[in-house]
Design a protein around this motif. Structure first.
Motif, short mmCIF file in Angstrom:
data_model
loop_
_atom_site.label_atom_id
_atom_site.label_comp_id
_atom_site.label_asym_id
_atom_site.label_seq_id
_atom_site.Cartn_x
_atom_site.Cartn_y
_atom_site.Cartn_z
N GLN A 6 -11.24 3.34 7.05
CA GLN A 6 -10.59 3.33 6.05
C GLN A 6 -11.04 2.04 5.48
OE1 GLN A 6 -6.15 3.00 8.19
NE2 GLN A 6 -5.96 2.52 6.19
N CYS A 23 -9.49 7.16 3.14
CA CYS A 23 -10.13 7.75 4.04
C CYS A 23 -9.93 8.41 4.72
CB CYS A 23 -8.16 7.80 5.23
SG CYS A 23 -7.47 8.32 6.12
N TRP A 35 -0.61 9.43 5.19
CA TRP A 35 -0.36 8.04 5.12
C TRP A 35 1.16 7.52 5.22
CZ3 TRP A 35 -4.00 4.93 3.68
CH2 TRP A 35 -4.95 5.25 3.45
N LEU A 76 -5.32 7.34 -1.85
CA LEU A 76 -3.48 7.16 -1.78
C LEU A 76 -4.04 6.19 -2.76
CD1 LEU A 76 -0.90 6.68 -0.86
CD2 LEU A 76 -1.56 4.81 -0.20
N TYR A 89 -0.71 -0.24 5.15
CA TYR A 89 -1.40 1.20 4.82
C TYR A 89 -2.23 1.12 5.89
CZ TYR A 89 0.69 0.40 0.25
OH TYR A 89 1.90 0.30 -0.67
N CYS A 91 -3.52 5.20 7.26
CA CYS A 91 -4.38 6.38 7.68
C CYS A 91 -3.94 6.56 9.38
CB CYS A 91 -5.47 6.67 7.25
SG CYS A 91 -5.34 8.51 6.62
#
Lengths: 116, 113
Positions: A6, A23, A35, A76, A89, A91
Motif C-alpha cells: 500500500q 494497493c 478496502w 481508492l 485505510y 487494503c
C-alpha cells in the motif's frame, strides 16, 4: 509467497483536495480485494470489495470510490476530501472463494490519512 | 445478516497469567471464524481460524481458540500471556459464500509486567 503493498504510508491532505490510494498484490492471481477504513484505532468499516477486474461492490455510500484497473491493483479515490475521511485505510486480499471454503484475508500495512 | 460481538473493549492481564478475549457471533448456517491481531500503526495479522472439525483451534504465537456452537462463541485464549501480546484483537466471521469478513469492534489487550 504473496505480498501486499500500500502507498503512501502516510498522507496529509487539505479538505476539498482529491485522493488516490493504491494497493497491489503480488504472488497470486484473481484475488478478492477489499478496502477498509479504521477510525480512532478501533473497528473496521468495509468500504469496497472486488471479485474481479471492473467489479466493485460498495458497502457504504459516501464520497469515496474504488477501481480495479488490473487484476492485482485496487485504487481508492475521492474527488473532494472531507474532514471525516481521516483514518487508517487498509487494503486486504483473499483467494477467490469457492462456495464452502473459508479463506482468510491478508492485510496490507495501511495508509494513515489526515485531512486538515 | 452475520455479525460479531466482542463484549470487552479492554482486557488487562498480568504477565504469565492465562488470557481470554471473548467473541460471540450470529450467522445463518455454519460459520467460518477468524482471529486477527493488530499492533499500533500496522495492518491486521491473521492468527487462526475455525472452519470445521476439532473445536479447539491452535494458531500463531501460542494462541488458541475454542469454538462453541451451542453458545455461538469463539473465545481466544493463551495459557501464559506475554507483555508483547499487548495489542488490538479482532474476531471476524464469514457465512458460507464469497463474502467479505465481518469484524467485531476489537478488544484491546494489555499485558502488565
Amino acid at each position: 509467497s504473496q505480498t501486499i503493498h500500500q502507498w503512501p504510508a502516510t498522507l496529509v491532505q487539505p479538505v476539498g483536495s482529491p485522493l488516490s490510494l493504491e494497493c497491489t498484490v503480488e504472488g497470486t492471481s484473481n484475488p478478492n480485494l477489499y478496502w477498509y477504513r479504521q477510525a480512532a484505532g478501533r473497528g473496521l468499516q468495509l468500504l469496497f470489495y472486488s471479485v474481479g477486474i471492473g467489479q466493485i461492490s460498495s458497502e457504504v455510500p459516501q464520497n469515496l470510490s474504488a477501481s480495479r484497473p488490473q487484476d492485482r491493483q485496487f485504487i481508492l479515490s475521492s474527488k473532494k476530501l472531507l474532514l471525516s475521511d481521516s483514518g487508517f485505510y487498509l487494503c486486504a486480499w483473499s483467494v477467490l472463494i469457492s462456495f464452502g471454503q473459508g479463506n482468510e484475508q491478508y492485510f496490507g500495512p495501511g495508509t494513515r490519512l489526515t485531512v486538515t | 445478516a452475520q455479525s460479531v460481538a466482542q463484549p470487552e473493549d479492554q482486557v488487562n492481564v498480568a504477565e504469565g497469567n492465562p488470557l481470554t478475549v471473548k467473541c460471540t457471533y450470529s450467522v445463518s448456517g455454519n460459520p467460518y471464524l477468524f482471529w486477527y491481531v493488530q499492533y499500533p500503526n500496522r495492518g491486521l495479522q491473521f492468527l487462526l481460524k475455525y472452519i470445521t472439525g476439532d473445536n479447539l483451534v491452535k494458531g500463531s504465537y501460542g494462541f488458541e481458540a475454542e469454538f462453541n456452537k451451542s453458545q455461538t462463541s469463539f473465545h481466544l485464549k493463551k495459557p501464559s500471556a506475554l507483555v508483547s501480546d499487548s495489542a488490538l484483537y479482532f474476531c471476524a466471521v464469514r457465512a458460507r459464500g464469497n463474502t467479505p469478513l465481518v469484524f467485531g469492534k476489537g478488544t484491546r489487550l494489555s499485558v502488565i509486567a
